[in-house]
Design a protein around this motif. Structure first.
Motif, PDB file in Angstrom:
ATOM      1  N   THR A   7      65.683  21.846  49.640  1.00 60.15           N
ATOM      2  CA  THR A   7      64.669  20.822  49.918  1.00 60.15           C
ATOM      3  C   THR A   7      63.284  21.440  50.022  1.00 60.15           C
ATOM      4  OG1 THR A   7      66.327  19.506  51.071  1.00 60.15           O
ATOM      5  CG2 THR A   7      64.015  18.987  51.520  1.00 60.15           C
ATOM      6  N   ILE A   8      63.186  22.568  50.689  1.00 58.15           N
ATOM      7  CA  ILE A   8      61.897  23.265  50.790  1.00 58.15           C
ATOM      8  C   ILE A   8      61.410  23.674  49.403  1.00 58.15           C
ATOM      9  CG2 ILE A   8      60.760  25.368  51.627  1.00 58.15           C
ATOM     10  CD1 ILE A   8      62.600  25.114  54.127  1.00 58.15           C
ATOM     11  N   GLY A   9      62.303  24.217  48.589  1.00 53.86           N
ATOM     12  CA  GLY A   9      61.935  24.600  47.233  1.00 53.86           C
ATOM     13  C   GLY A   9      61.478  23.414  46.396  1.00 53.86           C
ATOM     14  N   TYR A  10      62.162  22.290  46.543  1.00 53.07           N
ATOM     15  CA  TYR A  10      61.785  21.085  45.797  1.00 53.07           C
ATOM     16  C   TYR A  10      60.412  20.595  46.234  1.00 53.07           C
ATOM     17  CZ  TYR A  10      61.748  16.315  44.108  1.00 53.07           C
ATOM     18  OH  TYR A  10      61.389  15.138  43.500  1.00 53.07           O
ATOM     19  N   MET A  11      60.163  20.604  47.533  1.00 52.59           N
ATOM     20  CA  MET A  11      58.863  20.150  48.032  1.00 52.59           C
ATOM     21  C   MET A  11      57.739  21.063  47.567  1.00 52.59           C
ATOM     22  SD  MET A  11      60.164  18.905  51.792  1.00 52.59           S
ATOM     23  CE  MET A  11      58.599  19.106  52.556  1.00 52.59           C
ATOM     24  N   VAL A  12      57.980  22.349  47.529  1.00 47.53           N
ATOM     25  CA  VAL A  12      56.967  23.292  47.035  1.00 47.53           C
ATOM     26  C   VAL A  12      56.718  23.058  45.542  1.00 47.53           C
ATOM     27  CG1 VAL A  12      56.535  25.743  46.547  1.00 47.53           C
ATOM     28  CG2 VAL A  12      57.362  25.041  48.792  1.00 47.53           C
ATOM     29  N   ALA A  13      57.786  22.844  44.774  1.00 46.35           N
ATOM     30  CA  ALA A  13      57.630  22.594  43.337  1.00 46.35           C
ATOM     31  C   ALA A  13      56.823  21.332  43.085  1.00 46.35           C
ATOM     32  CB  ALA A  13      59.000  22.488  42.667  1.00 46.35           C
ATOM     33  N   ILE A  30      66.157  15.954  39.157  1.00 47.82           N
ATOM     34  CA  ILE A  30      67.522  16.010  38.628  1.00 47.82           C
ATOM     35  C   ILE A  30      68.198  17.318  39.043  1.00 47.82           C
ATOM     36  CG2 ILE A  30      68.892  16.070  36.508  1.00 47.82           C
ATOM     37  CD1 ILE A  30      66.635  14.279  35.286  1.00 47.82           C
ATOM     38  N   ALA A  31      67.476  18.420  38.915  1.00 44.13           N
ATOM     39  CA  ALA A  31      68.026  19.723  39.304  1.00 44.13           C
ATOM     40  C   ALA A  31      68.289  19.780  40.806  1.00 44.13           C
ATOM     41  CB  ALA A  31      67.079  20.840  38.890  1.00 44.13           C
ATOM     42  N   TYR A  32      67.392  19.197  41.593  1.00 43.24           N
ATOM     43  CA  TYR A  32      67.555  19.192  43.048  1.00 43.24           C
ATOM     44  C   TYR A  32      68.796  18.403  43.451  1.00 43.24           C
ATOM     45  CZ  TYR A  32      66.781  17.792  47.889  1.00 43.24           C
ATOM     46  OH  TYR A  32      66.950  17.529  49.212  1.00 43.24           O
ATOM     47  N   VAL A  33      68.943  17.207  42.907  1.00 44.35           N
ATOM     48  CA  VAL A  33      70.100  16.372  43.251  1.00 44.35           C
ATOM     49  C   VAL A  33      71.404  17.051  42.827  1.00 44.35           C
ATOM     50  CG1 VAL A  33      71.252  14.170  42.750  1.00 44.35           C
ATOM     51  CG2 VAL A  33      68.812  14.213  43.260  1.00 44.35           C
ATOM     52  N   ALA A  34      71.410  17.647  41.645  1.00 44.81           N
ATOM     53  CA  ALA A  34      72.611  18.340  41.173  1.00 44.81           C
ATOM     54  C   ALA A  34      72.957  19.519  42.079  1.00 44.81           C
ATOM     55  CB  ALA A  34      72.421  18.810  39.734  1.00 44.81           C
ATOM     56  N   ALA A  35      71.959  20.280  42.497  1.00 44.31           N
ATOM     57  CA  ALA A  35      72.204  21.434  43.362  1.00 44.31           C
ATOM     58  C   ALA A  35      72.705  21.000  44.737  1.00 44.31           C
ATOM     59  CB  ALA A  35      70.936  22.269  43.497  1.00 44.31           C
ATOM     60  N   VAL A  36      72.124  19.948  45.285  1.00 42.95           N
ATOM     61  CA  VAL A  36      72.582  19.454  46.598  1.00 42.95           C
ATOM     62  C   VAL A  36      74.022  18.962  46.503  1.00 42.95           C
ATOM     63  CG1 VAL A  36      72.248  17.625  48.308  1.00 42.95           C
ATOM     64  CG2 VAL A  36      70.298  18.943  47.516  1.00 42.95           C
ATOM     65  N   GLU A  89      77.739  24.335  58.328  1.00 49.75           N
ATOM     66  CA  GLU A  89      76.468  24.911  58.783  1.00 49.75           C
ATOM     67  C   GLU A  89      75.772  25.660  57.654  1.00 49.75           C
ATOM     68  OE1 GLU A  89      74.868  28.354  61.846  1.00 49.75           O
ATOM     69  OE2 GLU A  89      76.863  27.499  62.145  1.00 49.75           O
ATOM     70  N   GLN A  90      76.529  26.446  56.896  1.00 49.37           N
ATOM     71  CA  GLN A  90      75.955  27.148  55.748  1.00 49.37           C
ATOM     72  C   GLN A  90      75.503  26.161  54.679  1.00 49.37           C
ATOM     73  OE1 GLN A  90      79.356  29.646  54.959  1.00 49.37           O
ATOM     74  NE2 GLN A  90      78.132  31.481  55.424  1.00 49.37           N
ATOM     75  N   ALA A  91      76.268  25.119  54.448  1.00 52.16           N
ATOM     76  CA  ALA A  91      75.892  24.117  53.448  1.00 52.16           C
ATOM     77  C   ALA A  91      74.580  23.445  53.830  1.00 52.16           C
ATOM     78  CB  ALA A  91      76.996  23.076  53.298  1.00 52.16           C
ATOM     79  N   LEU A  92      74.433  23.087  55.104  1.00 50.99           N
ATOM     80  CA  LEU A  92      73.177  22.469  55.540  1.00 50.99           C
ATOM     81  C   LEU A  92      72.003  23.436  55.406  1.00 50.99           C
ATOM     82  CD1 LEU A  92      74.346  20.413  58.638  1.00 50.99           C
ATOM     83  CD2 LEU A  92      73.585  19.564  56.417  1.00 50.99           C
ATOM     84  N   ARG A  93      72.245  24.706  55.656  1.00 53.58           N
ATOM     85  CA  ARG A  93      71.187  25.701  55.501  1.00 53.58           C
ATOM     86  C   ARG A  93      70.733  25.786  54.041  1.00 53.58           C
ATOM     87  NH1 ARG A  93      73.676  30.265  57.184  1.00 53.58           N
ATOM     88  NH2 ARG A  93      73.320  29.643  59.328  1.00 53.58           N
ATOM     89  N   TYR A  94      71.692  25.815  53.116  1.00 55.27           N
ATOM     90  CA  TYR A  94      71.350  25.888  51.695  1.00 55.27           C
ATOM     91  C   TYR A  94      70.672  24.606  51.209  1.00 55.27           C
ATOM     92  CZ  TYR A  94      74.031  30.192  51.332  1.00 55.27           C
ATOM     93  OH  TYR A  94      74.487  31.466  51.480  1.00 55.27           O
ATOM     94  N   ILE A  95      71.106  23.475  51.712  1.00 52.43           N
ATOM     95  CA  ILE A  95      70.452  22.217  51.335  1.00 52.43           C
ATOM     96  C   ILE A  95      69.020  22.191  51.867  1.00 52.43           C
ATOM     97  CG2 ILE A  95      70.474  19.719  51.723  1.00 52.43           C
ATOM     98  CD1 ILE A  95      73.544  19.883  51.517  1.00 52.43           C
ATOM     99  N   THR A  96      68.804  22.729  53.060  1.00 49.13           N
ATOM    100  CA  THR A  96      67.441  22.829  53.604  1.00 49.13           C
ATOM    101  C   THR A  96      66.582  23.725  52.723  1.00 49.13           C
ATOM    102  OG1 THR A  96      68.261  22.480  55.846  1.00 49.13           O
ATOM    103  CG2 THR A  96      66.075  23.481  55.623  1.00 49.13           C
ATOM    104  N   PHE A  97      67.120  24.860  52.299  1.00 51.31           N
ATOM    105  CA  PHE A  97      66.368  25.745  51.401  1.00 51.31           C
ATOM    106  C   PHE A  97      66.042  25.054  50.081  1.00 51.31           C
ATOM    107  CE2 PHE A  97      68.593  29.617  53.490  1.00 51.31           C
ATOM    108  CZ  PHE A  97      67.706  29.577  54.552  1.00 51.31           C
TER     109      PHE A  97
END
Length: 95
Positions: A72-78, A32-38, A62-70
């Motif tokens: 996604t990485i955080g969500y996968m680690v969690a 839920i937090a991931y979807v809201a942040a994206v 470009e910046q938005a895609l970079r933040y969404i990538t970050f």
């Protein structure tokens, strides 16, 4: 973090099986937090800038895609950390 549950399950054959499970990703607050942040990043990139004044876009795609990538990485680690303590089904318990 995900919730772990250990359950003593009696099978149809009368044997016992211990089940340890972590909640599926769709039932966690991380999703839920991931979807809201994206959504927040995407909407911010959509609405910020392009004011027609000829200036630079302060928050580009470009910046938005970079933040969404970050994110996604955080969500996968969690999710990986939540699943790392789970051993799955264990039918070796004799109680």
């Amino acid at each position: 973090m995900a919730t772990q549950t250990t359950t003593d399950v009696h099978t149809a054959r009368g044997s016992r099986r211990w089940v340890t499970e972590t909640r599926p990703a769709a039932k966690t607050t991380e999703l839920i937090a991931y979807v809201a942040a994206v959504l927040a990043v995407a909407l911010t990139a959509l609405f910020v800038g392009d004011g027609g004044d000829g200036g630079a876009d302060p928050f580009s795609a470009e910046q938005a895609l970079r933040y969404i990538t970050f994110l996604t990485i955080g969500y996968m680690v969690a999710r990986g950390l939540a699943k790392s303590g789970t051993r799955g089904n264990d039918s070796d318990h004799d109680a």
